[in-house]
Design an enzyme around this catalytic site. Sequence first.
Site, PDB file in Angstrom:
ATOM      1  N   HIS A 200     -40.647  10.883  96.785  1.00 12.40           N
ATOM      2  CA  HIS A 200     -40.431  10.269  95.471  1.00 12.40           C
ATOM      3  C   HIS A 200     -38.938   9.967  95.269  1.00 12.40           C
ATOM      4  O   HIS A 200     -38.559   8.830  94.957  1.00 12.40           O
ATOM      5  CB  HIS A 200     -40.927  11.223  94.383  1.00 12.40           C
ATOM      6  CG  HIS A 200     -40.837  10.665  93.007  1.00 12.40           C
ATOM      7  ND1 HIS A 200     -41.927  10.261  92.297  1.00 12.40           N
ATOM      8  CD2 HIS A 200     -39.762  10.417  92.211  1.00 12.40           C
ATOM      9  CE1 HIS A 200     -41.532   9.801  91.122  1.00 12.40           C
ATOM     10  NE2 HIS A 200     -40.217   9.895  91.048  1.00 12.40           N
ATOM     11  N   GLU A 201     -38.130  10.981  95.495  1.00 10.65           N
ATOM     12  CA  GLU A 201     -36.674  10.792  95.317  1.00 10.65           C
ATOM     13  C   GLU A 201     -36.138   9.773  96.313  1.00 10.65           C
ATOM     14  O   GLU A 201     -35.286   8.949  95.973  1.00 10.65           O
ATOM     15  CB  GLU A 201     -35.936  12.122  95.497  1.00 10.65           C
ATOM     16  CG  GLU A 201     -36.249  13.182  94.468  1.00 10.65           C
ATOM     17  CD  GLU A 201     -35.974  12.738  93.050  1.00 10.65           C
ATOM     18  OE1 GLU A 201     -35.138  11.862  92.826  1.00 10.65           O
ATOM     19  OE2 GLU A 201     -36.644  13.260  92.144  1.00 10.65           O
TER      20      GLU A 201
ATOM     21  N   ASP B  65     -39.989   8.413  84.687  1.00 12.54           N
ATOM     22  CA  ASP B  65     -39.669   7.043  85.112  1.00 12.54           C
ATOM     23  C   ASP B  65     -40.509   6.046  84.333  1.00 12.54           C
ATOM     24  O   ASP B  65     -40.008   5.041  83.833  1.00 12.54           O
ATOM     25  CB  ASP B  65     -40.002   6.868  86.602  1.00 12.54           C
ATOM     26  CG  ASP B  65     -39.119   7.730  87.473  1.00 12.54           C
ATOM     27  OD1 ASP B  65     -38.026   8.090  87.010  1.00 12.54           O
ATOM     28  OD2 ASP B  65     -39.522   8.052  88.614  1.00 12.54           O
TER      29      ASP B  65
ATOM     30  N   GLY C 251     -16.293  12.803  67.881  1.00 10.02           N
ATOM     31  CA  GLY C 251     -15.068  13.265  67.239  1.00 10.02           C
ATOM     32  C   GLY C 251     -14.906  12.853  65.788  1.00 10.02           C
ATOM     33  O   GLY C 251     -13.794  12.844  65.269  1.00 10.02           O
TER      34      GLY C 251
END
Length: 675
Positions: free
Chosen positions: A474-475, A549, A256
């Site tokens: 993986h997740e 990652d 802003g």
Amino acid sequence: MEEKKGFNNNNKPNQKPGMPGSKPPTGGKNKYWIYIVLLGIFLVFTFVDFGGGSENKIGQSKFEKEMLLQHDVEKLVIVNKEYAEVYIKQDKLADEKYSDAAKGGPFGFGGSAGPHYTFEIGNLENFENKLEELQKDFPPEEKISPDYKTEHSYLPDIISWVLPLALIFGLWYFIFKRMSGGSGGGNKIFNIGKSKAQVFDKEKRVKVNFTDVAGLEEAKVEVMEIVDFLKNSSKYTQLGGKIPKGALLVGPPGTGKTLLAKAVAGEADVPFFSLSGSDFVEMFVCVGASRVRDLFKQAKQKAPCIIFIDEIDAIGRARGRNPNFGSNDERENTLNQLLTEMDGFDTNSGVIILAATNRADILDKALMRAGRFDRQIHLELPDIVEREAIFKVHTKPLKMDKDLELSFLSKQTPGFSGADIANVCNEAALIAARKNKKKIEKQDFLDAVDRIIGGLERKSKIISKEEKKTIAFHEAGNATVSWLLEHANPLLKVTIIPRGRALGAAWYLPEERSITTKEQLLDEMCSALGGRASEEIVFGKVSTGALNDLEKVTKQAIAMVSYLGMSEEVGTLSYYDSSGQGDYGFTKPYSEKTSELIDSEIKAIVENQYLRAKKVLKDNMDCLSKLAETLLEKEVIFSDDLEKIFGERPWKKEEEKPEPANEVIIEEDKPDSEK
Ligand code: ATP
């Protein structure tokens, strides 16, 4: 830019060309008719042979047999040693065979005065010999001896001089016109060194005011004070104080800064000059310094006033020791001029400079010193309360579901800037409209947030079963480790639906904290490595999916060792250069030995966390498999599902609410083609 209205010859506004009764606008034509006329003249002069009399051209033998040997020739003139002009005796002109000559050629050629014919003579010497030969039996008074003359045509010369000059001038004019484009009306070429600032004053007002800026309370107080300095300067100067010369708004993108400056323009009631750092710099020509001079000249005339320079880093970057070789003299000159102007005018002359940047660290020290930018106003990413206020501003024009609470939305958007929030509101409205809804609902906002963080869902992307399984494990690995480590960010949602460029993603809710401990960093690294660890444990092989990652973890480890003094071996040292002016690009501030130590420490930190992640997963293999299977089945799972598998998180903190929230996305399992 000036708006072009659709007026035509008939003065009927907005009638489109091609419509019945419409005529094409003449403006463009008028511009070009002069060129067409010039081209026409050029062609006429080039291809029409005025003096040559091409119509009465004859062959040399005809001249010899039918004219010379008949004693009809009165005079012969050899022009430029190239061709001969033949004058026929007046009394012979009446003959039938000379009827064409008597009539006269184009442009007055021929006629009774002559020349009546022309012909090419070839080699002059041969021609003269032949003439001599043919007339050897002629009585002396009948013999014709040619006259000689030289005719010079200046046209080709003129064209060969004028045309290149005209071309050069035209090119020069074109370049300058382009460069000075937008710098006001009048003769643009001569405006090139003039400032390009937009001026807002009583006639041209900015409609933004402080109520449009949500949150940023401290910053507002600071800038309001600046407005007050200008309006009631005597209040401050009568006690001997000096009015500050400048204030620098610093903060991440979208917080802003520009908006705040616009609000100052709207509220200040004094002339406001607005321009961007890049407006000073122009390609090809050095105009920066003169634009700065002109800007301050104009500003002083309108004082009290405010000058706002957005993205000042475009010109304010530190001078000299610039690691990029392309260090730019033009920029340095501009900066020098700015420095001179800022400390060159009287303290109380009533010109205050506001500038905005998100790279205060790279600005020149001289620019930042007191006496130039006396004040630095830091704008941070909004906290939960400020986000709610920003939502309030941006949801005002939206038709929303009455039950939707803004506090809920602000909880969903940690780490979002004001610009992101404005985008969420707009995106939610578009999503609701696409679904033909009458009102924007909670789910539309959640979808908008997901979309902004992770990109568009790509359900149609073809992924093989094998790949899907790898992505799921993986997740699940990431999710398991983050769930089980105390300081890792609590995970709220995992998906294996491709979204944006990622094939799978996890949403976390980070704490709203200002400092981060070593334990928190290590736990976050460990959970990020959970995906790779899971692949290795379950499949015995690793994939390219962990690139993001690994990148994140490596950068984190480098920061811990080199900047944050979090390695015992390297010690509490920081090689960080916040000024951005050091020459670390060329020389390292440490020895080769330390360099090796840093490398080994970085490696050790990442290794340790990887081993730790593997251990956590091995200890919880059942839960990992269950989680991966649930993911394969449902494709999206929330913290509730995790809780069902793992049980409640023992260190669940008070502020952690079970609502799905969104923050950091971990983009993973990208296909190789996208890396
Ligand atoms: P940059 O450094 O990238 O130029 P900035 O800090 O100047 O970014 P702005 O241009 O001021 O960002 O903000 C972009 C948009 O974000 C604004 O037009 C506004 O819609 C919204 N916005 C940002 N902060 C706020 C706020 N505090 N209140 C309301 N809207 C905001």
